[in-house]
Design a protein around this motif. Structure first.
Motif, mmCIF file in Angstrom:
data_model
loop_
_atom_site.group_PDB
_atom_site.id
_atom_site.type_symbol
_atom_site.label_atom_id
_atom_site.label_comp_id
_atom_site.label_asym_id
_atom_site.label_seq_id
_atom_site.Cartn_x
_atom_site.Cartn_y
_atom_site.Cartn_z
ATOM 1 N N TYR A 78 0.834 -1.221 0.000
ATOM 2 C CA TYR A 78 0.000 0.000 0.000
ATOM 3 C C TYR A 78 0.857 1.256 0.000
ATOM 4 O O TYR A 78 0.482 2.264 0.605
ATOM 5 N N ASP A 108 -15.641 0.280 -9.301
ATOM 6 C CA ASP A 108 -15.167 -1.085 -9.026
ATOM 7 C C ASP A 108 -14.083 -1.113 -7.960
ATOM 8 O O ASP A 108 -13.874 -2.141 -7.316
ATOM 9 N N ILE A 128 -12.040 1.234 -4.779
ATOM 10 C CA ILE A 128 -12.035 2.401 -3.897
ATOM 11 C C ILE A 128 -10.779 2.344 -3.039
ATOM 12 O O ILE A 128 -10.406 1.286 -2.535
ATOM 13 N N MET A 130 -17.309 -8.311 2.510
ATOM 14 C CA MET A 130 -16.424 -7.433 1.714
ATOM 15 C C MET A 130 -15.000 -7.560 2.229
ATOM 16 O O MET A 130 -14.730 -7.388 3.409
ATOM 17 N N ILE A 185 -8.059 -4.546 1.780
ATOM 18 C CA ILE A 185 -6.609 -4.471 1.987
ATOM 19 C C ILE A 185 -6.374 -3.139 2.681
ATOM 20 O O ILE A 185 -6.792 -2.092 2.181
ATOM 21 N N TRP A 194 -13.594 -7.214 5.941
ATOM 22 C CA TRP A 194 -13.736 -5.842 6.454
ATOM 23 C C TRP A 194 -14.002 -5.811 7.965
ATOM 24 O O TRP A 194 -13.320 -5.101 8.712
ATOM 25 N N LEU A 253 -7.749 2.064 3.327
ATOM 26 C CA LEU A 253 -8.694 0.971 3.114
ATOM 27 C C LEU A 253 -8.947 0.815 1.626
ATOM 28 O O LEU A 253 -9.500 1.721 0.999
ATOM 29 N N GLY A 254 -8.558 -0.319 1.074
ATOM 30 C CA GLY A 254 -8.778 -0.562 -0.348
ATOM 31 C C GLY A 254 -9.743 -1.711 -0.557
ATOM 32 O O GLY A 254 -9.524 -2.809 -0.055
ATOM 33 N N THR A 255 -10.821 -1.434 -1.285
ATOM 34 C CA THR A 255 -11.766 -2.507 -1.636
ATOM 35 C C THR A 255 -11.977 -2.497 -3.145
ATOM 36 O O THR A 255 -11.882 -1.456 -3.788
ATOM 37 N N ARG A 256 -12.255 -3.671 -3.702
ATOM 38 C CA ARG A 256 -12.574 -3.735 -5.127
ATOM 39 C C ARG A 256 -13.554 -4.876 -5.352
ATOM 40 O O ARG A 256 -13.508 -5.904 -4.672
ATOM 41 N N ILE A 257 -14.436 -4.676 -6.314
ATOM 42 C CA ILE A 257 -15.468 -5.679 -6.563
ATOM 43 C C ILE A 257 -15.287 -6.332 -7.929
ATOM 44 O O ILE A 257 -16.053 -7.194 -8.312
ATOM 45 N N ASP A 258 -14.240 -5.898 -8.654
ATOM 46 C CA ASP A 258 -14.018 -6.488 -9.984
ATOM 47 C C ASP A 258 -13.283 -7.817 -9.906
ATOM 48 O O ASP A 258 -13.474 -8.691 -10.739
ATOM 49 N N ARG A 259 -12.407 -7.949 -8.899
ATOM 50 C CA ARG A 259 -11.656 -9.198 -8.780
ATOM 51 C C ARG A 259 -10.991 -9.281 -7.410
ATOM 52 O O ARG A 259 -10.858 -8.300 -6.713
ATOM 53 N N GLN A 284 -7.807 -9.681 -4.953
ATOM 54 C CA GLN A 284 -6.402 -9.286 -5.013
ATOM 55 C C GLN A 284 -5.806 -9.371 -3.604
ATOM 56 O O GLN A 284 -6.394 -8.865 -2.654
ATOM 57 N N LEU A 314 -2.381 -9.016 -0.835
ATOM 58 C CA LEU A 314 -1.221 -8.152 -0.591
ATOM 59 C C LEU A 314 -0.104 -8.489 -1.577
ATOM 60 O O LEU A 314 0.486 -7.603 -2.195
ATOM 61 N N LYS A 336 -0.584 -7.397 -5.217
ATOM 62 C CA LYS A 336 -0.347 -5.980 -5.484
ATOM 63 C C LYS A 336 1.139 -5.718 -5.724
ATOM 64 O O LYS A 336 1.513 -4.973 -6.626
ATOM 65 N N SER A 343 2.311 -7.288 -9.017
ATOM 66 C CA SER A 343 1.825 -6.553 -10.179
ATOM 67 C C SER A 343 2.756 -5.390 -10.518
ATOM 68 O O SER A 343 3.066 -5.141 -11.691
#
Lengths: 99, 99, 99, 99
Positions: free
Chosen positions: A41, C69, C71, D1, D4, D49, D77-83, D85, D87, D90, D93
């Motif tokens: 992060y 998607d 945040i 939910m 990360i 969460w 606070l990182g959230t995503r609903i597409d896929r 992921q 630590l 990230k 990547s």
């Protein structure tokens, strides 16, 4: 003045995958000769205040140049005048209390 | 490059009341001629990148000089190249969606 | 446990204009009955820890439901057990040192 | 939910050395069974969460109980609903773009 920083650059409006922008910022830190450590992060950075800040500015310039019209960055800045402390010292200090 | 920033300077090891250190930082922003707005968890600042960053450095120097051996600062930095936007524009933009 | 918080919700991948998402989060805070103050880089919130945290979760749920998607949120959390302090107290305390 | 997070708990008014408080927070994360990674300016956390947020609250309670009257925490606070992921995803990547 030496600083220990934590940098998290977030390009906005370029989709949900931003790792290539983060990678560009890693390159900026390498080019600046700054000790740094990528985590999930953000990136810890240690160095002279002015060198670190110049690198942060270059990150914004490069990420804009890559096509991101808007950037929001979170930057933490730690300075102390009582003693020297490195990135690794901070981690070691916590770990020593866990044993 | 113009930046909209949010600055929260936290002196450590000087007790739980830190408002006189925050007040000193407000003075630094006034001296720098920067548009700024104090809120309950930091200060919004708007201005030229280099001027804002020089002021942040001066805040650390002043707060150390006041006796705080350690400082940890949170700084948010927003830049955009698509259009100009002021502190007030950002607030107005949200409020217009609330009506 | 009471908390003074500062919330900055950043939807990613939905373009550079995000004020309608921020406005939705303001509505969440109103619905939760929380004292809050919008500034140019986030929103100060004061209230019971669990109520504040439930509202932050609702913000993420609503912003995802609006089509974002991904945040990334910055949240500051201040707690103290020595005395009560409101959002306004914090600002007044700094201002009193500026006079 | 799933979230990360990046957690940085700063006890105020307890001197400039705060590693024993940070170590206590590490223990809270271990007790909560949360995947986490300590770095030099915080701790990455990955998990559900509600579990993550309960751990953050416990950190504040424990650090207050250790004698810190005031705490200021930075939480990302990182959230995503597409896929999904993790630590490590990230970090991988970003690193894949550096090769």
């Amino acid at each position: 003045m030496k600083v220990i920083a934590d940098l998290c650059v977030i390009p906005m409006g370029v989709g949900v995958s931003v790792s290539r922008y983060v990678a560009e910022c890693e390159k900026v830190l390498v080019e600046a000769g700054l000790t740094h450590h990528l985590h999930a992060y953000g990136t810890n950075i240690e160095g002279d205040w002015d060198t670190v800040m110049a690198a942060v500015k270059t990150c914004h310039e490069r990420v804009h140049a890559m096509g991101a019209d808007r950037i929001t960055t979170s930057l933490k800045l730690g300075t102390r005048i009582d003693r020297e402390q490195s990135l690794q010292d901070k981690i070691d200090s916590v770990r020593s209390k866990l044993d």
